[in-house]
Every structure is written in C-alpha cells, then in structure tokens.
Design a protein around this motif. Structure first.
Motif, PDB file in Angstrom:
ATOM      1  N   LEU A  91       4.855  -1.385   3.699  1.00 44.67           N
ATOM      2  CA  LEU A  91       5.778  -2.273   2.992  1.00 44.67           C
ATOM      3  C   LEU A  91       5.039  -3.310   2.151  1.00 44.67           C
ATOM      4  O   LEU A  91       5.462  -3.654   1.041  1.00 44.67           O
ATOM      5  N   LEU A  92       3.933  -3.798   2.675  1.00 52.36           N
ATOM      6  CA  LEU A  92       3.146  -4.771   1.919  1.00 52.36           C
ATOM      7  C   LEU A  92       2.605  -4.177   0.630  1.00 52.36           C
ATOM      8  O   LEU A  92       2.542  -4.864  -0.410  1.00 52.36           O
ATOM      9  N   ALA A  93       2.225  -2.912   0.669  1.00 55.07           N
ATOM     10  CA  ALA A  93       1.589  -2.279  -0.488  1.00 55.07           C
ATOM     11  C   ALA A  93       2.585  -1.770  -1.511  1.00 55.07           C
ATOM     12  O   ALA A  93       2.223  -1.549  -2.676  1.00 55.07           O
ATOM     13  N   MET A  94       3.847  -1.578  -1.106  1.00 53.60           N
ATOM     14  CA  MET A  94       4.838  -1.010  -2.004  1.00 53.60           C
ATOM     15  C   MET A  94       5.289  -2.014  -3.049  1.00 53.60           C
ATOM     16  O   MET A  94       5.361  -3.214  -2.784  1.00 53.60           O
ATOM     17  N   PRO A  95       5.634  -1.547  -4.267  1.00 52.65           N
ATOM     18  CA  PRO A  95       6.185  -2.453  -5.277  1.00 52.65           C
ATOM     19  C   PRO A  95       7.602  -2.883  -4.901  1.00 52.65           C
ATOM     20  O   PRO A  95       8.228  -2.309  -4.008  1.00 52.65           O
ATOM     21  N   VAL A  96       8.109  -3.900  -5.580  1.00 51.50           N
ATOM     22  CA  VAL A  96       9.456  -4.388  -5.282  1.00 51.50           C
ATOM     23  C   VAL A  96      10.491  -3.365  -5.730  1.00 51.50           C
ATOM     24  O   VAL A  96      10.235  -2.499  -6.570  1.00 51.50           O
ATOM     25  N   TYR A  97      11.675  -3.492  -5.163  1.00 52.16           N
ATOM     26  CA  TYR A  97      12.759  -2.550  -5.418  1.00 52.16           C
ATOM     27  C   TYR A  97      13.755  -3.096  -6.437  1.00 52.16           C
ATOM     28  O   TYR A  97      14.128  -2.441  -7.395  1.00 52.16           O
TER      29      TYR A  97
END
Length: 417
Positions: A254-260
């Motif tokens: 989750l930390l590495a994922m871009p925003v939604y």
C-alpha cells in the motif's frame, strides 16, 4: 451441578428462533405469505442493532470526520475509526493502516487494478483468474490487460465446480504477476483452496488478491495466516449496511502504490506546484466517506462475533446438507456445483423449466431466490445452461423454510411442465 463442559455446550448452542427475532424484516409478508428470504448471497438482512446504529448516528452525532474539533465531529471520528480497529481484528490484519474503506468488494478490486496494476503490470505479464469469478473480478483485469498488453489466463473448473489443479499448475509461470481468485463462488458455493494457490504464487514471485465477498460471513478469515497480498469484502453480505466495504493490503504494498482518487483527506498539503499525500490508510480514502454505514459495519461485526461465527456456520452447514438432500429428491432437478467444500448455497436447474419462471412462482408464495447467471456469466456458460435458480442460506433460515421451498418447486413443476 453445572460443569464447565455444560457451560461451554450451552454457550455454543444456536437458537435460530431467537436469532430470527432480531431481524425485523423477517416478520413481514410478501403477497400474503410469510417472507422466506433465500437470497443471502446477494445481500443479507440486517438485525435491529445495525438499523439502530444507523439511526443513532444520524440522530445523535451526525458530523463530518477527521477535520472538525467540535464535539460531534470528534464523536463521529472516534466511532468511524473504531470500525477500522474492529475490522483489523476481525480479519487479523497486522496493522490498522492496512484497512482501507471502500464502497464494497468491487471497488476494492478496482482500486488494486488501478493502482498496483498500473504501476507494476507491463506488456507480456500474465494475470490469472478462475472460471468461477464474479464479473467484478474479471472486468478490471481485462481492462488492465488491454491497457498494458498483458495476458489474462483462466483456471478451468470441472463438472463438480472445483478448480482443476493440474491445469492451474500449467498456467502459472515466472510471467505470472498476479493471481486474483474468489474465495467462495457466489454462483456455486465452492470454497477455493486459496492457501494452496498462494503457496504456488510465492514460488514464482506473484502476488495474490482474494475476493472475500462471499467467504467473510461464513468462514474464519485470517489474512496473515492466509498470506494474501490483498483481500476485499463487503459489509452488506455480513449483516451490515450496503455501500461500505473493506480492502486489506499488506502495508509495504500500500505504501508503494500510487493514489487512487484525489480530493480531501487523502492529502497532507496541496499547492499549485504539487501535492503531498496523506499517510495510510487515508491516502486511499478521498472525500467525505460513508460515515454512517462504516460505523454500522462495526455493529454488524460485533453482532457476528457475539453470536459466534462457529455456531452460525454449523447451523448453515446443516441447512446446506438438508437442502441438498431434499432438492435431490425432486424429479428433473440437477444441482450445479457439488464441490466437496461448500458454503450454504445451492444452485440448480429443473428439466424444461426456465429459472425465471420458477422464481416468479416462488415469489408468489413469498419465497425470495435469485436466478440467472449471478454476475458470473462465463461460469454459467461453462455448464452450457442459461442460468440457475439459487437458494442461499443465512443463519436465520430454517429447515421449515427449505420445506416450503421444496413445496413451491413441486407446485412450479406441476404448473409449468
């Protein structure tokens, strides 16, 4: 003299009539007949405590959360965040930061496809799903594969509605980037071996997303023991309100994922030259959330915990066994999906009768079932049928209601044959 063993047995006894009394809708009539609600895989009914939780929020402390310092805002924020802690414990996540509130399972899957998927999937990569997926666990991956030039592969199922393991092992490879699998089939009731699937995924470095929409109300969920990377479920199948769901994701992912989505709450600071984003879990919760239904989700989980999911599941298993035995005695009826591991759901067809006609005649006697392809059209196509009639049971259902279902089916056969 009452022993500790007697106390334990008493504690685990399930009184279905007392349980039913907590659901006000079960007292109503439909077309002059007592309601027999057998469409729980679509949505479960709500106990009075959940209804009260919604009313209490709006009548007692309705306010926006996280932003105000007045009393109502602080009360609403505390109740909202208490749900996050309850969900964390309910599925045994390692941190409350790993609990993201969504509108439901569908949004949870789409969130992963739109963020992790777009950031990590590239041309030539492969995503694996199964032939028993709900459309919400097919279409997001189709869209991602079309966008990225990736390949979508499908694990076939056998005539019993179980995954063909040998075919899965042929599909998985170092090109496999993600496996997204339904924990329990909404159309067949099959319980899939997700832990074994995850173990195979680890051998090739693939991630695993689990669609828990149908499993969370029936099975004990431990995301750490399961070792899934993502897990999504909806409140409304768990005796809770519609419009609220949960996405669990491992913290590092989750930390590495871009925003939604962009908006309020998911930011730390906004300037025209750039924006910095909020910490987990708020990074993925843009805008004013569904506060009331989120608060009531906690009440629903507390309700399940206090009742005891183990005794509820035992009763549901008894209903499944009884329904299977009774339905199989009806001439011309065939159950679609006879996996060894199932939850309390039976899908069936009857020779020469259309499922929709059956459902209309059942509804005329107050019996609510679901018909069609159940948003799992490729699975229904695999069995070469137009659809099924599905009776799905919750802990408030009874064997007497199953008897009425059987009587209704006999009447339908007599009228339609």
């Amino acid at each position: 003299m009452i022993t500790s063993i007697d106390t334990e047995v008493k504690k685990k006894t399930f009184d279905v009539q007392s349980f039913r009394e907590q659901f006000p809708i079960l007292k109503r009539q439909v077309k002059g007949y007592p309601l027999i609600y057998l469409d729980n895989a679509a949505t479960s009914q709500k106990p009075q405590v959940v209804i009260d939780a919604l009313v209490n929020y709006y009548s007692g402390f309705n306010a926006n959360i996280h932003r105000g310092i007045h009393s109502l805002a602080e009360e609403a924020t505390a109740a909202f965040e208490a749900t996050r802690d309850t969900v964390k414990d309910f599925i045994n996540a390692s941190s409350r930061e790993e609990i993201i509130f969504t509108r439901g399972t569908t949004e949870g899957i789409n969130l992963v496809a739109a963020t992790w998927g777009r950031a990590n999937v590239k041309a030539g990569d492969e995503i694996i799903i199964t032939n028993m997926e709900h459309h919400s666990n097919i279409v997001p991956w189709q869209l991602l594969c079309e966008e990225k030039g990736a390949v979508l592969k499908v694990i076939p199922v056998d005539d019993n509605g179980e995954l063909i393991w040998e075919e899965f092992l042929k599909l998985i490879s170092p090109k496999t980037k993600l496996i997204s699998v339904v924990h329990v089939s909404n159309a067949l009731g099959t319980v899939n071996p997700v832990k074994n699937i995850i173990a195979e995924a680890r051998k090739v470095g693939a991630l695993v997303m689990v669609d828990g929409a149908q499993s969370t109300v029936h099975l004990d969920i431990d995301v750490q023991d399961m070792d899934c990377d993502f897990f999504a479920f909806s409140s409304h199948k768990l005796y809770g309100p519609t419009g609220i769901g949960v996405l669990y994701g491992k913290r590092d992912l989750l930390l590495a994922m871009p925003v939604y989505q962009g908006g309020g709450e998911m930011i730390k600071e906004v300037k025209y030259t750039g924006t910095t984003f909020n910490d987990l879990p708020y990074k993925y919760e843009a805008g004013t959330p569904n506060i009331a239904d989120t608060i009531a989700l906690k009440t629903a989980i507390d309700f399940v915990n206090e009742t005891g999911k183990d005794v509820m599941r035992r009763h549901e298993d008894e209903l499944l066994d009884y329904a299977t035995e009774q339905l199989q005695q009806i001439p011309g009826l065939k159950i679609i999906g006879q996996a060894k591991e199932k939850v309390s759901l039976v899908s069936f067809i009857i020779d020469k009768l259309h499922p929709q006609d059956i459902a209309i005649l059942l509804d005329n006697r107050g019996i609510a079932v679901r018909t069609g392809h159940h948003c799992a059209q490729p699975l229904i196509d695999r069995f070469c049928i137009p659809g099924t009639t599905r009776a799905s049971f919750a802990a408030y259902n009874t064997t007497e209601e199953i008897d009425e279902l059987v009587k209704g089916l006999h009447r339908a056969i007599k009228l339609l044959a």
